[in-house]
Design an enzyme around this catalytic site. Structure first.
Site, mmCIF file in Angstrom:
data_model
loop_
_atom_site.group_PDB
_atom_site.id
_atom_site.type_symbol
_atom_site.label_atom_id
_atom_site.label_comp_id
_atom_site.label_asym_id
_atom_site.label_seq_id
_atom_site.Cartn_x
_atom_site.Cartn_y
_atom_site.Cartn_z
ATOM 1 N N ASP A 133 11.374 -4.129 -9.036
ATOM 2 C CA ASP A 133 12.061 -5.179 -8.287
ATOM 3 C C ASP A 133 13.367 -4.574 -7.791
ATOM 4 O OD1 ASP A 133 11.714 -7.965 -7.461
ATOM 5 O OD2 ASP A 133 13.662 -8.238 -8.398
ATOM 6 N N ASP A 164 0.835 -1.208 0.000
ATOM 7 C CA ASP A 164 0.000 0.000 0.000
ATOM 8 C C ASP A 164 0.868 1.257 0.000
ATOM 9 O OD1 ASP A 164 -2.339 -1.448 0.030
ATOM 10 O OD2 ASP A 164 -2.418 -1.528 2.222
HETATM 11 P P1 IMP Z 1 11.037 -5.673 -3.305
HETATM 12 O O1 IMP Z 1 11.590 -5.126 -4.563
HETATM 13 O O2 IMP Z 1 9.946 -4.808 -2.742
HETATM 14 O O3 IMP Z 1 10.669 -7.118 -3.401
HETATM 15 O O4 IMP Z 1 12.186 -5.556 -2.208
HETATM 16 C C1 IMP Z 1 13.285 -6.402 -2.179
HETATM 17 C C2 IMP Z 1 14.050 -6.325 -0.864
HETATM 18 O O5 IMP Z 1 15.217 -5.539 -1.094
HETATM 19 C C3 IMP Z 1 13.336 -5.667 0.312
HETATM 20 O O6 IMP Z 1 12.582 -6.577 1.031
HETATM 21 C C4 IMP Z 1 14.522 -5.178 1.124
HETATM 22 O O7 IMP Z 1 15.053 -6.226 1.877
HETATM 23 C C5 IMP Z 1 15.541 -4.798 0.054
HETATM 24 N N1 IMP Z 1 15.439 -3.374 -0.278
HETATM 25 C C6 IMP Z 1 15.048 -2.838 -1.481
HETATM 26 N N2 IMP Z 1 15.076 -1.494 -1.427
HETATM 27 C C7 IMP Z 1 15.473 -1.166 -0.196
HETATM 28 C C8 IMP Z 1 15.693 0.098 0.470
HETATM 29 O O8 IMP Z 1 15.488 1.190 -0.072
HETATM 30 N N3 IMP Z 1 16.101 0.016 1.755
HETATM 31 C C9 IMP Z 1 16.317 -1.154 2.390
HETATM 32 N N4 IMP Z 1 16.130 -2.343 1.840
HETATM 33 C C10 IMP Z 1 15.707 -2.359 0.540
#
Ligand code: IMP
Length: 198
Positions: free
Chosen positions: A72, A13
């Site tokens: 992603d 969200d």
């Molecule tokens: P997704 O793209 O939302 O699946 O995120 C992938 C994973 O990468 C997240 O769960 C975090 O563990 C890590 N991640 C991605 N972007 C960030 C950020 O800006 N700060 C901290 N962790 C991040």
């Protein structure tokens, strides 16, 4: 005039709100599988951010027929051969908290003097004509310990030091982080392109 719609392949969200804010100036309403009441949980089986992002945007376009985009993202650590990369959300195994995953990363890196790392974000967009991708990156360093004081950020931010700010991402406000973040850079590239095809 009917409102134009874009579908965003995310269950978050918070991210939906952020995307709606970015796309409102173009006159677009952002919908998600959740707001459409569609079950949506494609398996992210690819080994690259581009591959996994396309799995989500293509699947959502196929399901809805609405021009669809996805993101992603993750963190890649040089001394760990780019790990955890696309596995960032699952690093260390299932059921761990964000903090436990970050501590696992610190553990894996140990006292290795090479602390170089970067966050990446790939935004993909799919409609009946286009299949395009945009990548944003932000370079930083992995600290030796986990920050329990900085109130901001999520995921790996408490161990990610951003030299230009002289701070960890857990110590900078969302507004400040958004000026330089991987997600913001990828979205900016996407929005510039999107504007050019309107
Ligand atoms: P997704 O793209 O939302 O699946 O995120 C992938 C994973 O990468 C997240 O769960 C975090 O563990 C890590 N991640 C991605 N972007 C960030 C950020 O800006 N700060 C901290 N962790 C991040």
């Amino acid at each position: 005039m009917t409102k134009k719609t874009l579908a965003f392949a995310s269950g978050s969200d918070h991210k939906k709100k952020e995307m709606q804010m970015l796309l409102s100036p173009f006159g677009y309403e952002v919908v998600t599988p959740k707001s459409l009441g569609i079950p949506f949980a494609p398996e992210e089986t690819e080994t690259t951010f581009v591959g996994n992002s396309f799995i989500k945007s293509k699947e959502l376009f196929q399901l809805t027929g609405i021009p669809s985009f996805a993101d992603d993202s993750g963190i890649s650590v040089d001394a760990l051969g780019g790990e955890p990369g696309v596995f960032s959300a699952r690093y260390g195994g299932p059921g761990l908290s964000d903090k436990e995953r970050a501590l696992h990363l610190l553990n894996q890196l140990g006292e290795n003097p090479n602390r170089q790392a970067h966050y990446s974000c790939v935004v993909t967009f799919v409609d009946s004509i286009h299949q395009v991708s945009f990548e944003g990156k932000v370079e930083g360093l992995i600290m030796l310990d986990y920050d329990t004081i900085g109130p901001y950020g999520f995921g790996y931010d408490p161990i990610f030091f951003y030299p230009e700010f002289g701070k960890r991402f857990s110590e900078v406000s969302e507004e400040e982080k958004n000026k330089v973040s991987h997600r913001k850079k990828a979205m900016e590239l996407f929005l510039n392109w999107f504007q050019s095809i309107q």
